[in-house]
Design a protein around this motif. Structure first.
Motif, short mmCIF file in Angstrom:
data_model
loop_
_atom_site.label_atom_id
_atom_site.label_comp_id
_atom_site.label_asym_id
_atom_site.label_seq_id
_atom_site.Cartn_x
_atom_site.Cartn_y
_atom_site.Cartn_z
N SER A 77 0.82 -1.21 0.00
CA SER A 77 0.00 0.00 0.00
C SER A 77 0.86 1.26 0.00
N PHE A 78 1.96 1.24 0.72
CA PHE A 78 2.86 2.38 0.71
C PHE A 78 3.61 2.48 -0.62
N LEU A 79 3.86 1.34 -1.26
CA LEU A 79 4.51 1.38 -2.57
C LEU A 79 3.64 2.07 -3.60
N VAL A 80 2.35 1.73 -3.63
CA VAL A 80 1.49 2.28 -4.68
C VAL A 80 1.19 3.76 -4.47
N ARG A 81 1.26 4.24 -3.23
CA ARG A 81 0.91 5.65 -2.99
C ARG A 81 1.81 6.59 -3.78
N ARG A 90 -5.38 5.64 -4.04
CA ARG A 90 -4.60 6.13 -2.91
C ARG A 90 -5.40 6.07 -1.61
N ARG A 91 -6.68 6.44 -1.67
CA ARG A 91 -7.53 6.37 -0.47
C ARG A 91 -7.71 4.92 -0.04
N PHE A 92 -7.92 4.04 -1.02
CA PHE A 92 -8.12 2.62 -0.72
C PHE A 92 -6.86 2.04 -0.07
N ILE A 96 -6.26 0.45 3.82
CA ILE A 96 -5.68 -0.87 4.07
C ILE A 96 -4.45 -0.75 4.95
N ALA A 97 -3.58 0.19 4.64
CA ALA A 97 -2.35 0.37 5.42
C ALA A 97 -2.68 0.67 6.88
N GLY A 192 1.50 4.95 -12.55
CA GLY A 192 0.20 5.29 -13.10
C GLY A 192 -0.77 4.12 -13.12
N LYS A 193 -1.51 4.00 -14.23
CA LYS A 193 -2.54 2.97 -14.35
C LYS A 193 -1.96 1.57 -14.20
N GLN A 194 -0.75 1.36 -14.72
CA GLN A 194 -0.11 0.04 -14.60
C GLN A 194 0.11 -0.32 -13.13
N ALA A 195 0.56 0.63 -12.33
CA ALA A 195 0.76 0.39 -10.90
C ALA A 195 -0.57 0.14 -10.19
N GLU A 196 -1.59 0.89 -10.58
CA GLU A 196 -2.91 0.71 -9.97
C GLU A 196 -3.43 -0.71 -10.20
#
Length: 256
Positions: A77-81, A90-92, A96-97, A192-196
């Motif tokens: 979760s911290f990676l994707v932020r 980011r909110r999701f 979770i984090a 971006g979208k790929q990371a999401e």
């Protein structure tokens, strides 16, 4: 840096501080309870003489394994932020984090209170507690909860670790649903979208594995507070699985 980005970073920092504060507060409570016992002052909760679980019990095994499982969810979760500006993801990830860091603190706090090791004994496979205690029914009936849920787990062979389970730890994935080192590296490199999409797919797998473990504790654990927490995990993560499926669909993707 824009004002909006500064605000988002401040929110994440505040959330991290809250999670740490909860963890330290739990540790302080454990220390206080021990101090009272040593001084002959028995807290009201402790006066009930609750039986301390054994080191190889389902209670201890679940606490240890789920703490490890949760730690990776927090890490992802911290990676994707920092790899997307999408506010929904980011909110999701923030939720979770925060939730799983808090729950991890509770699980480790229980192990500390029980004076049990936070890591499994040498040679003990992750989730072995599910296979070892799967045929015990001494814990059922105390609050009307029965073993019906075990039937749902019977057909999930490769989602339960331990001898004869069909699951083999590999590339850093210690338990079902956990991302491998290779997958985490892919998430670190994505943007971006790929990371999401990758995050949502990895977290979907992660939640599915976590639900199996939580169901196991809900059936096998003997400490009522831990069983309640496990049942709450099942409900919350099932809801989040539905939410992630919708977010993936909105991005033209689906769970793996």
């Amino acid at each position: 840096m824009t004002a909006a980005r500064r605000t988002r970073r401040t929110q994440w920092a505040a959330g991290s501080a809250v999670a740490l504060a909860l963890l330290f507060a739990g540790a302080a409570s454990v220390a206080a309870a021990r101090g009272d016992a040593a001084d002959g002052k028995q807290p009201q909760a402790a006066s009930a003489a609750v039986r301390v679980p054994a080191a190889d019990s389902a209670d201890a095994g679940f606490a240890r394994d789920m703490a490890v499982h949760h730690q990776q969810a927090v890490e992802m979760s911290f990676l994707v932020r920092d790899r997307t500006q999408d506010e929904e993801v980011r909110r999701f990830a923030y939720d979770i984090a925060n939730t799983q860091a808090n729950q991890r603190g509770m699980l480790l706090g229980w192990l500390d209170l029980w004076e049990l090791p936070k890591v499994a004994a040498a040679g003990q496979e992750p989730m072995a507690w599910m296979a070892t205690h799967g045929d015990h029914d001494e814990h059922s009936g105390g609050d009307g909860h029965d073993m019906a849920g075990m039937d749902d787990m019977a057909g999930m062979g490769d989602m339960a670790a331990g001898p004869g389970s069909g699951f083999t730890a590999h590339d850093g994935a210690l338990m079902p649903g956990m991302a491998t080192r290779t997958e985490l590296d892919r998430l670190r490199k994505a943007h971006g979208k790929q990371a999401e999409i990758l995050y949502l797919q990895l977290m979907t797998d992660h939640h599915k594995g976590g639900v199996v473990m939580a169901r196991g504790c809900a059936e096998l654990c003997t400490v009522k507070a831990e069983r309640r927490l496990a049942r709450g995990m099942v409900e919350a993560q099932q809801s989040e699985l539905d939410a992630m499926a919708q977010m993936l669909a909105a991005r033209g993707a689906e769970p793996r």
